[in-house]
Motif scaffolding. Structure first.
Motif, PDB file in Angstrom:
ATOM      1  N   LEU A  23      47.683  75.666  14.086  1.00  0.00           N
ATOM      2  CA  LEU A  23      48.431  75.144  13.079  1.00  0.00           C
ATOM      3  C   LEU A  23      48.905  73.934  13.538  1.00  0.00           C
ATOM      4  CD1 LEU A  23      50.115  77.990  10.976  1.00  0.00           C
ATOM      5  CD2 LEU A  23      48.180  76.222  10.244  1.00  0.00           C
ATOM      6  N   ILE A  24      49.498  73.820  14.757  1.00  0.00           N
ATOM      7  CA  ILE A  24      50.248  72.736  15.499  1.00  0.00           C
ATOM      8  C   ILE A  24      48.938  71.591  15.549  1.00  0.00           C
ATOM      9  CG2 ILE A  24      51.624  71.825  17.296  1.00  0.00           C
ATOM     10  CD1 ILE A  24      53.133  74.492  17.427  1.00  0.00           C
ATOM     11  N   ALA A  25      47.969  72.121  16.349  1.00  0.00           N
ATOM     12  CA  ALA A  25      46.993  71.152  16.311  1.00  0.00           C
ATOM     13  C   ALA A  25      46.211  70.348  15.370  1.00  0.00           C
ATOM     14  CB  ALA A  25      45.783  71.861  17.300  1.00  0.00           C
ATOM     15  N   PHE A  26      46.188  71.303  14.395  1.00  0.00           N
ATOM     16  CA  PHE A  26      45.841  70.862  12.913  1.00  0.00           C
ATOM     17  C   PHE A  26      46.514  69.935  12.339  1.00  0.00           C
ATOM     18  CE2 PHE A  26      44.998  71.332   8.399  1.00  0.00           C
ATOM     19  CZ  PHE A  26      43.856  70.772   8.294  1.00  0.00           C
ATOM     20  N   ALA A  27      47.782  70.017  12.440  1.00  0.00           N
ATOM     21  CA  ALA A  27      48.991  69.155  12.059  1.00  0.00           C
ATOM     22  C   ALA A  27      48.751  67.870  12.981  1.00  0.00           C
ATOM     23  CB  ALA A  27      50.283  69.638  11.858  1.00  0.00           C
ATOM     24  N   ILE A  28      48.790  68.090  13.977  1.00  0.00           N
ATOM     25  CA  ILE A  28      48.627  66.650  14.863  1.00  0.00           C
ATOM     26  C   ILE A  28      47.315  65.819  14.472  1.00  0.00           C
ATOM     27  CG2 ILE A  28      48.104  65.894  17.222  1.00  0.00           C
ATOM     28  CD1 ILE A  28      50.264  67.973  18.113  1.00  0.00           C
ATOM     29  N   VAL A  29      46.332  66.664  14.176  1.00  0.00           N
ATOM     30  CA  VAL A  29      45.081  65.924  13.901  1.00  0.00           C
ATOM     31  C   VAL A  29      45.225  65.412  12.556  1.00  0.00           C
ATOM     32  CG1 VAL A  29      42.549  66.370  13.534  1.00  0.00           C
ATOM     33  CG2 VAL A  29      43.501  67.304  15.412  1.00  0.00           C
ATOM     34  N   LEU A  30      45.566  66.114  11.639  1.00  0.00           N
ATOM     35  CA  LEU A  30      46.020  65.581  10.235  1.00  0.00           C
ATOM     36  C   LEU A  30      46.958  64.563  10.287  1.00  0.00           C
ATOM     37  CD1 LEU A  30      45.211  66.454   7.329  1.00  0.00           C
ATOM     38  CD2 LEU A  30      47.224  67.783   7.232  1.00  0.00           C
ATOM     39  N   LEU A  31      47.791  64.587  11.057  1.00  0.00           N
ATOM     40  CA  LEU A  31      48.742  63.582  11.127  1.00  0.00           C
ATOM     41  C   LEU A  31      48.192  62.119  11.676  1.00  0.00           C
ATOM     42  CD1 LEU A  31      52.143  62.525  10.746  1.00  0.00           C
ATOM     43  CD2 LEU A  31      52.075  62.958  13.359  1.00  0.00           C
ATOM     44  N   VAL A  32      47.421  62.342  12.641  1.00  0.00           N
ATOM     45  CA  VAL A  32      46.656  61.271  13.363  1.00  0.00           C
ATOM     46  C   VAL A  32      45.697  60.730  12.287  1.00  0.00           C
ATOM     47  CG1 VAL A  32      44.935  60.744  14.918  1.00  0.00           C
ATOM     48  CG2 VAL A  32      46.891  61.728  15.800  1.00  0.00           C
ATOM     49  N   PHE A  33      45.072  61.582  11.790  1.00  0.00           N
ATOM     50  CA  PHE A  33      44.119  61.112  10.591  1.00  0.00           C
ATOM     51  C   PHE A  33      44.949  60.367   9.378  1.00  0.00           C
ATOM     52  CE2 PHE A  33      41.791  61.745   6.598  1.00  0.00           C
ATOM     53  CZ  PHE A  33      40.687  61.252   6.922  1.00  0.00           C
ATOM     54  N   PHE A  34      45.879  60.806   8.953  1.00  0.00           N
ATOM     55  CA  PHE A  34      46.527  60.045   7.869  1.00  0.00           C
ATOM     56  C   PHE A  34      47.174  58.802   8.446  1.00  0.00           C
ATOM     57  CE2 PHE A  34      46.257  63.987   5.468  1.00  0.00           C
ATOM     58  CZ  PHE A  34      45.630  63.399   4.265  1.00  0.00           C
ATOM     59  N   LYS A  35      47.706  58.738   9.429  1.00  0.00           N
ATOM     60  CA  LYS A  35      48.573  57.749  10.238  1.00  0.00           C
ATOM     61  C   LYS A  35      47.297  56.486  10.450  1.00  0.00           C
ATOM     62  CE  LYS A  35      52.101  55.977  11.946  1.00  0.00           C
ATOM     63  NZ  LYS A  35      53.318  55.594  11.172  1.00  0.00           N
ATOM     64  N   PHE A  36      46.075  56.728  11.274  1.00  0.00           N
ATOM     65  CA  PHE A  36      45.443  55.916  11.507  1.00  0.00           C
ATOM     66  C   PHE A  36      44.022  55.606  10.911  1.00  0.00           C
ATOM     67  CE2 PHE A  36      47.985  57.285  15.169  1.00  0.00           C
ATOM     68  CZ  PHE A  36      48.878  55.793  15.574  1.00  0.00           C
ATOM     69  N   VAL A  37      43.294  56.789  10.552  1.00  0.00           N
ATOM     70  CA  VAL A  37      42.109  56.769  10.222  1.00  0.00           C
ATOM     71  C   VAL A  37      41.984  56.481   8.815  1.00  0.00           C
ATOM     72  CG1 VAL A  37      39.976  58.058   9.841  1.00  0.00           C
ATOM     73  CG2 VAL A  37      41.347  58.566  12.092  1.00  0.00           C
TER      74      VAL A  37
END
Length: 186
Positions: A23-37
């Protein structure tokens, strides 16, 4: 038993620690996705949408410009046709005027030539009459001298005799020209 205990745990459920790490890794990926991608995708989509809308607007503007140019061309073509028709009509009118002028000049020249011919004919006729009078006068005087037996050398007497003779001839010629010829004598 450990197998049984292990069996009591659901083998399909991962351990709780893995779930939390996932869940933490998914949240980080999700945060990177919404922040940069996601903003980058949004920026690319916006640029594409603006390019497409700008292309459509440019195409519409070019189409409107082409329609205006076509209308201007048609107006110029109609104006040129009207001007050509006016030039043709003017040329026809000038041609008719030139023909009338030439016809008038030809008639005037013809009348002048006819008048000159009539004058020449009258002069020639008068000259022939004068020559004929002289010649007939001479012949008449000689003939009269032979008939009378005396010489008619006197100019005044001869002229009077010739004039009387010619007047009588003209009178006879005028009388015949005015008289009708009977049917039987034709």
């Amino acid at each position: 038993m450990s197998i049984l205990a292990a069996e009591s745990e659901n083998p399909l459920l991962p351990p709780v620690g893995e779930i939390i790490i996932g869940l933490i890794a998914f949240a980080i990926v999700l945060l990177v996705f919404f922040k940069f991608v996601a903003p980058r995708f949004e920026q690319v989509f916006r640029a594409r949408r603006e390019a497409i809308e700008g292309g459509i607007e440019r195409a519409e503007a070019m189409q409107a410009e082409a329609k205006a140019a076509l209308e201007q061309y048609r107006a110029q073509l109609a104006e040129a046709r009207t001007e050509a028709a006016q030039i043709r009509d003017q040329a026809r009118a000038e041609g008719q005027q030139i023909l009338e002028e030439l016809r008038t000049q030809a008639q005037e020249e013809s009348a002048r030539i006819v008048a000159r011919g009539e004058e020449q004919l009258a002069a020639s006729r008068q000259q022939v009459l004068n020559e004929l009078r002289t010649h007939i006068g001479t012949l008449a005087v000689d003939l009269a001298g032979r008939v009378v037996g005396e010489s008619l050398d006197d100019e005044a007497r001869r002229r009077g005799t010739v004039d009387r003779f010619l007047d009588q001839l003209e009178g006879m010629a005028d009388g015949r020209a005015g008289a009708t010829v009977p049917e039987g004598s034709r």
